[in-house]
Design an enzyme around this catalytic site. Structure first.
Site, PDB file in Angstrom:
ATOM      1  N   ASP A   8      85.366 -32.623 -10.600  1.00  0.00           N
ATOM      2  CA  ASP A   8      85.618 -33.270  -9.279  1.00  0.00           C
ATOM      3  C   ASP A   8      86.308 -32.318  -8.524  1.00  0.00           C
ATOM      4  OD1 ASP A   8      86.606 -34.774  -7.244  1.00  0.00           O
ATOM      5  OD2 ASP A   8      88.240 -36.163  -8.387  1.00  0.00           O
ATOM      6  N   ASP A 191      87.697 -45.953  -2.790  1.00  0.00           N
ATOM      7  CA  ASP A 191      88.340 -44.591  -3.310  1.00  0.00           C
ATOM      8  C   ASP A 191      88.917 -44.014  -2.111  1.00  0.00           C
ATOM      9  OD1 ASP A 191      88.593 -41.907  -3.720  1.00  0.00           O
ATOM     10  OD2 ASP A 191      86.723 -41.459  -4.441  1.00  0.00           O
TER      11      ASP A 191
HETATM   12  P1  ADP Z   1      91.392 -36.300  -3.499  1.00  0.00           P
HETATM   13  O1  ADP Z   1      90.171 -37.113  -4.051  1.00  0.00           O
HETATM   14  O2  ADP Z   1      91.076 -36.072  -2.090  1.00  0.00           O
HETATM   15  O3  ADP Z   1      91.392 -34.894  -4.188  1.00  0.00           O
HETATM   16  P2  ADP Z   1      93.455 -37.556  -5.136  1.00  0.00           P
HETATM   17  O4  ADP Z   1      92.455 -38.854  -5.434  1.00  0.00           O
HETATM   18  O5  ADP Z   1      93.658 -36.538  -5.875  1.00  0.00           O
HETATM   19  O6  ADP Z   1      92.738 -36.904  -3.914  1.00  0.00           O
HETATM   20  O7  ADP Z   1      94.444 -38.087  -4.457  1.00  0.00           O
HETATM   21  C1  ADP Z   1      95.515 -37.405  -3.872  1.00  0.00           C
HETATM   22  C2  ADP Z   1      96.350 -38.282  -2.854  1.00  0.00           C
HETATM   23  O8  ADP Z   1      96.914 -39.287  -3.688  1.00  0.00           O
HETATM   24  C3  ADP Z   1      97.367 -37.447  -2.396  1.00  0.00           C
HETATM   25  O9  ADP Z   1      97.568 -37.886  -0.895  1.00  0.00           O
HETATM   26  C4  ADP Z   1      98.556 -37.834  -3.165  1.00  0.00           C
HETATM   27  O10 ADP Z   1      99.800 -37.862  -2.214  1.00  0.00           O
HETATM   28  C5  ADP Z   1      98.455 -39.133  -3.445  1.00  0.00           C
HETATM   29  N1  ADP Z   1      98.961 -39.858  -4.688  1.00  0.00           N
HETATM   30  C6  ADP Z   1      99.123 -39.345  -5.835  1.00  0.00           C
HETATM   31  N2  ADP Z   1      99.977 -39.960  -6.486  1.00  0.00           N
HETATM   32  C7  ADP Z   1     100.241 -41.012  -5.857  1.00  0.00           C
HETATM   33  C8  ADP Z   1     101.390 -42.126  -5.714  1.00  0.00           C
HETATM   34  N3  ADP Z   1     101.814 -42.467  -7.014  1.00  0.00           N
HETATM   35  N4  ADP Z   1     101.624 -42.854  -4.733  1.00  0.00           N
HETATM   36  C9  ADP Z   1     101.051 -42.763  -3.464  1.00  0.00           C
HETATM   37  N5  ADP Z   1     100.206 -41.476  -3.368  1.00  0.00           N
HETATM   38  C10 ADP Z   1      99.788 -40.804  -4.413  1.00  0.00           C
HETATM   39 MG    MG Z   2      88.885 -37.996  -5.099  1.00  0.00          MG
END
Ligand code: ADP
Ligand code: MG
Length: 609
Positions: A8, A191
């Site tokens: 991913d 998502d």
């Molecule tokens: P991406 O797919 O864009 O790489 P992720 O699925 O890893 O992203 O999500 C990252 C986002 O999720 C970030 O903006 C992070 O701040 C947010 N995030 C992660 N854990 C939490 C949480 N417990 N509460 C709110 N937001 C969260």
């Molecule tokens: Mg993602």
């Protein structure tokens, strides 16, 4: 059988996963410290390149040389991203249709930066298995266009990975949840990550997934929640301490990290405290969950329209959805869960860690491709319509949006000018009627066409989208038999690529677009008539009387004048008048042509005897 891992490659975080042969279950591979998530951040320090958490620590100290959210720049042009650049402290420059990032005296492309992240994951997997890893399934948001997908494949290549499949993230997530085991049903995958939002509607039947529709926003995610909170904090700091920190790069990064941490705590706590020591003062502030919710409510609610559009595209109502799956770290925000639940009227699946499901699904797909699981098929759809620009700038769609891929389409085209040797092919993507309002995907020339009168050449255009969503276009002139096949390299030089906006605009401008298309078609008709009349006058003006000739010339002038205006009725009237004025001439010329034909046949008959 060589091992294939699932990756991913996220805007915010990246992960690598595999399927455990013993249990048959997908698992993420943690780093030496036990962290599965690798922050998608690369820092170009003098001592060397840092990636992940180490690079993240450089965000404050070296904002100009620490690159984050590079996924937003992948396969995009400067035009596409220039409005977002104010959020990046590093320097982004236009470069031959793509962008480059300048770090000191060094310049790197987005795929090169992503490759550093991929390489780190590759090495993590190699350390885990004690063997070289050369193949991977890499996921992308459903709304990534061809260039963005191509850029992702390039990143893999640079990292020494053969990207055997580009997989849509929502599709991967549904695999991770093992929803292929549902005998029949409809699944909505919501998502919300750090930088992108995707909604997908999938049908599952007898172990087969079909993506019925996708929608989303490539510029919405948890980063925007952080930004909203930072803006609020900047105001609060100005009020309390009389300073505005908006232009202080280091302070802004500090605020960004503090805001994100507070946001994450507020997903489980009702209130939290925020303390940031700056040089001149220490900022302290309490914030409650409902205060945060007020700041982000509009952003959260803006995800609902794409959900409704996807439902409409799939021809379904929210009551038809059997399962709802939450993906992405931002779906941990309680307000997000509430809104999703309200919209679909059911409790969403959230058993799996929402920031791991995509990597887990990529691992399942990798396992399928490696031959570990058979008899499971994955279908995806094209996010936007694909077509060719035709006469007058009208788009002729070959593959409509939301067509299941892999797919192909072919259509015949011809020339509009006599003796044309070169035909310009312009491949566009989008929902608008006119090519200028769509995204320009590729331009190429079909040359070496034998000169023929307009309308005679038969040009076959074939569109082919493979299972990775990559588009190939070929054009062949059939009449001459000299098939000239053209290879289209998806260019990175793109105009607007914001898919959601494009889809929305296609609704907003529907009426105006149809009107514009009708005007162009009427003009094209007028042009054909003008060409014919000019030719007839050149060949047969001596066949008619002077005043009749004058009437024809007058009608021709009138038609030329109307054609350049934009009154469709006027053009049509002038065309009718033109046809009327030339009726007699046409008759005479037809007669002359017929007589000529008859005479020659007679001559032939005589000769035969
Ligand atoms: P991406 O797919 O864009 O790489 P992720 O699925 O890893 O992203 O999500 C990252 C986002 O999720 C970030 O903006 C992070 O701040 C947010 N995030 C992660 N854990 C939490 C949480 N417990 N509460 C709110 N937001 C969260
Ligand atoms: Mg993602």
């Amino acid at each position: 059988m060589s091992r294939i891992v699932g990756i991913d490659l996220g805007t915010t975080n990246s992960l690598v996963a595999y399927v455990d042969e013993k249990t048959g279950l997908p698992r993420v591979i943690p780093d030496r410290d036990g962290h599965a998530l690798l922050p998608s951040i690369v820092s170009f320090a003098n001592e060397g390149v840092l990636v992940g958490a180490a690079a993240r620590r450089q965000l404050v100290r070296r904002p100009e040389s620490t690159v984050y959210s590079v996924k937003r720049l992948m396969g995009r042009s400067y035009e596409d991203v220039k409005e977002e650049l104010c959020y990046f402290p590093f320097k982004v420059l236009p470069c031959e249709g793509i962008v480059k990032i300048r770090i000191g005296s060094r310049e790197v492309t987005p795929p090169e930066v992503s490759a550093i992240v991929l390489k780190s994951l590759k090495e993590r997997a190699e350390a885990h298995f004690g063997e070289t890893i050369e193949k991977a399934v890499v996921t992308v948001p459903a709304y990534f266009n061809d260039s963005q997908r191509q850029a992702t494949k390039d990143a893999g290549r640079i990292a020494g990975l053969d990207v055997v499949r580009i997989l849509n993230e929502p599709t991967a997530a549904s695999l991770a949840y093992g929803l292929q085991r549902i005998r029949e049903g409809v699944v909505a995958v919501y998502d919300l990550g750090g930088g992108t939002f995707d909604i997908s509607i999938l049908r599952v039947k007898d172990g087969v997934f079909e993506v019925l529709a996708t929608n989303g926003n490539t510029r919405l995610g948890g980063d925007d929640f952080d930004r909203a909170l930072v803006v609020w904090l900047l105001d609060d700091i100005r009020e309390k301490h009389g300073v505005y920190l908006g232009r202080d790069l280091e302070a802004m990064q500090e605020l960004r990290l503090a805001a994100e941490a507070a946001k994450i705590r507020l997903s489980s706590d009702e209130r939290t405290a925020l303390t940031i020591p700056f040089d001149a003062f220490t900022y302290h502030r309490e914030i409650t969950r409902s205060e945060l919710e007020r700041l982000i409510e509009r952003l959260v609610d803006s995800t609902l329209a794409p959900c409704r559009m996807a439902l409409a595209d799939a021809g379904l109502a929210s009551a038809d959805i059997d399962e709802v799956v939450l993906v992405g770290g931002s779906t941990r925000v309680p307000l997000v869960r509430r809104r999703v639940q309200e919209l679909f009227g059911k409790t969403p699946h959230s058993q799996l860690n929402p920031d791991e499901v995509v990597a887990l699904g990529a691992a399942v797909q990798a396992h399928i491709l490696a031959g570990g699981i058979t008899n499971m098929l994955l279908l995806d759809v094209t996010p936007l319509s694909l077509g060719i620009e035709t006469l007058g700038g009208i788009v002729s769609v070959l593959i409509p949006r939301n067509t299941t891929i892999p797919t192909n389409a072919r259509e015949l085209f011809t020339t509009s000018v006599d003796g044309q040797r070169v035909v310009d092919m312009h491949v566009v993507q989008g929902e608008r009627e006119l090519a200028k309002d769509c995204r320009s995907l590729a331009r190429f020339e079909l040359s070496g066409v034998d000169p023929m009168p307009a309308g005679m050449p038969k040009i076959e255009v074939v569109f082919l989208i493979d299972a990775n969503g990559i588009l190939q276009v070929t054009a062949t002139e059939l009449r001459t038999g000299k098939a000239a096949a053209i290879e289209v390299k998806p260019t990175y030089g793109l105009s607007d690529a914001d898919v959601e906006r494009m889809v929305e605009e296609s609704f907003a401008y529907a009426e105006a677009d149809v009107e514009a298309r009708l005007l162009i078609e009427t003009r094209n008709e007028a042009d054909t008539v003008i060409t014919h009349v000019e030719r007839a006058l050149a060949q047969g003006s001596h066949l008619v009387a002077a005043d009749e000739r004058r009437a024809i010339v007058e009608a021709l002038d009138a038609l030329r004048g109307a054609r350049d205006g934009s009154d469709r009725d006027l053009i049509r009237e002038a065309t009718t008048a033109m046809n009327h004025a030339t009726e007699h001439l046409a008759e005479i010329m037809m007669d002359a042509a017929l007589k000529g034909a008859l005479a020659s046949r007679r001559a032939g008959e005589i000769m035969e005897k």
